[in-house]
Design a protein around this motif. Structure first.
Motif, short mmCIF file in Angstrom:
data_model
loop_
_atom_site.label_atom_id
_atom_site.label_comp_id
_atom_site.label_asym_id
_atom_site.label_seq_id
_atom_site.Cartn_x
_atom_site.Cartn_y
_atom_site.Cartn_z
N UNK A 99 0.81 -1.34 0.00
CA UNK A 99 0.29 -0.10 0.07
C UNK A 99 0.71 1.83 0.05
N UNK A 100 0.84 2.40 -0.66
CA UNK A 100 0.87 3.78 -1.26
C UNK A 100 -0.40 4.43 -1.05
N UNK A 135 -15.93 -0.83 2.58
CA UNK A 135 -14.03 -1.03 3.00
C UNK A 135 -14.07 -2.30 4.27
N UNK A 136 -13.00 -3.32 3.46
CA UNK A 136 -13.27 -4.37 4.51
C UNK A 136 -12.07 -4.94 5.78
N UNK A 137 -12.46 -5.37 6.57
CA UNK A 137 -11.38 -6.11 7.22
C UNK A 137 -10.69 -6.22 6.60
N UNK A 143 -3.19 -2.81 4.75
CA UNK A 143 -2.30 -1.54 5.22
C UNK A 143 -1.54 -2.19 6.13
N UNK A 144 -2.13 -1.89 7.58
CA UNK A 144 -1.90 -1.85 8.88
C UNK A 144 -0.70 -2.91 9.01
N UNK A 145 -1.07 -4.08 8.43
CA UNK A 145 -0.16 -5.21 8.28
C UNK A 145 1.21 -5.16 7.41
N UNK A 150 -2.48 -9.93 -1.16
CA UNK A 150 -4.22 -10.53 -0.46
C UNK A 150 -4.97 -11.11 -1.29
N UNK A 151 -5.81 -11.52 -0.75
CA UNK A 151 -7.13 -12.46 -1.39
C UNK A 151 -7.85 -12.00 -2.32
#
Length: 299
Positions: A99-100, A135-137, A143-145, A150-151
């Motif tokens: 993510x950017x 916007x999903x978990x 983003x946070x990790x 991702x899937x």
């Protein structure tokens, strides 16, 4: 001249063109025209009857229509924030898959995280609706990790509010009935939008917008006059010229879907397809259209 712009890059429009589907004129039944072109006259449709257009010039209609690719939800919808704006998946993803973000996507994520956290009281006293947030978990976790994979799948074919991308039109007629168009001139219709994003051809993507009625992506097309799902319409001395797409197909006149009883004379000229498409058509008539009595002259 020479001074730095006070507008941040994220919000700057260098070419000055509208960044969405645009119409010189559009005639539609009552309601929004954000979905696909009409395959037929909708049941219970109101309005768009007995239109009369005479001595009208439509010219210099130009836009740069981008495709905004969204992450898919687990139910196959697009991920959007509470006001309906798409979380622009590809625009915030680096080449390595991480993510950017920018100030808009960061704000979307902060709001979504607070909505999803069951113990959050951030929106409890607010009268603003948050029901449209999707916007999903998994997006927040990606983003946070700071992971590079991702899937999530992708939803394609829409604009920044995930309306159906349909291109640039001189004149669009959806479900018009018992109408006449006389001495109408359409010229200089231009679309500089790109062809469909490569990722939309992958097995993780849904290439067509779920609301589209067409068989492929058409957002980069330039279209002089399009009539879909109407009946009993007459054209007299209608001229269409200088229709150009930078990267995709261009058409002069299109008669689409369940359209019937169309008559009159139309002149079409100088329809130019883009560098990424060798296809340009002065006119196209769907096999499902019926009872046509059109004199189409190319120049």
């Amino acid at each position: 001249s020479g001074q730095p712009s006070l507008v941040p890059d994220l919000f700057r429009n260098e070419n000055g063109l509208v960044d969405g589907n645009i119409y010189g004129m559009i005639f539609n039944v009552r309601g929004a025209a954000a979905g696909g072109l009409f395959a037929g006259i909708p049941s219970g449709a109101l309005g768009n009857v007995e239109i009369s257009l005479e001595d009208v010039v439509i010219q210099d209609i130009a836009a740069n229509v981008p495709e905004i690719v969204a992450f898919a939800t687990s139910t196959g919808a697009q991920q959007k924030d509470p006001v309906g704006s798409v979380f622009q998946a590809l625009n915030v993803t680096l080449m390595d898959g991480s993510y950017s973000g920018n100030v808009v996507s960061d704000a979307q994520l902060v709001v979504a995280k607070n909505i999803l956290e069951s113990n959050s009281t951030c929106f409890a006293p607010s009268r603003l609706s948050i029901t449209r947030n999707s916007i999903s978990a998994e997006t927040i976790q990606w983003v946070e990790q700071n992971t590079t994979s991702h899937s999530m799948g992708y939803m394609c074919g829409g604009d920044s509010l995930f309306h159906v991308n349909k291109g640039v039109f001189g004149l669009r007629l959806d479900g018009a009935m018992n109408s006449s168009f006389s001495s109408v001139s359409i010229s200089n219709v231009v679309n500089t939008g790109e062809s469909q994003h490569d990722i939309c051809a992958s097995d993780r993507a849904r290439p067509l917008h779920p609301g589209s009625t067409e068989s492929k992506y058409v957002g980069g097309m330039s279209r002089g006059l399009v009539m879909s799902g109407g009946e009993n319409v007459r054209f007299r001395r209608v001229s269409i010229k200088d229709v150009t797409s930078t990267n995709m197909k261009a058409t002069g006149l299109e008669i689409l879907f369940q359209t019937s009883s169309i008559s009159g004379d139309v002149t079409v000229g100088n329809v130019i397809a883009g560098s990424k498409s060798s296809t340009s058509s002065a006119f196209e008539v769907a096999s499902t259209a019926s009872n046509l009595n059109l004199d189409i002259e190319t120049m």
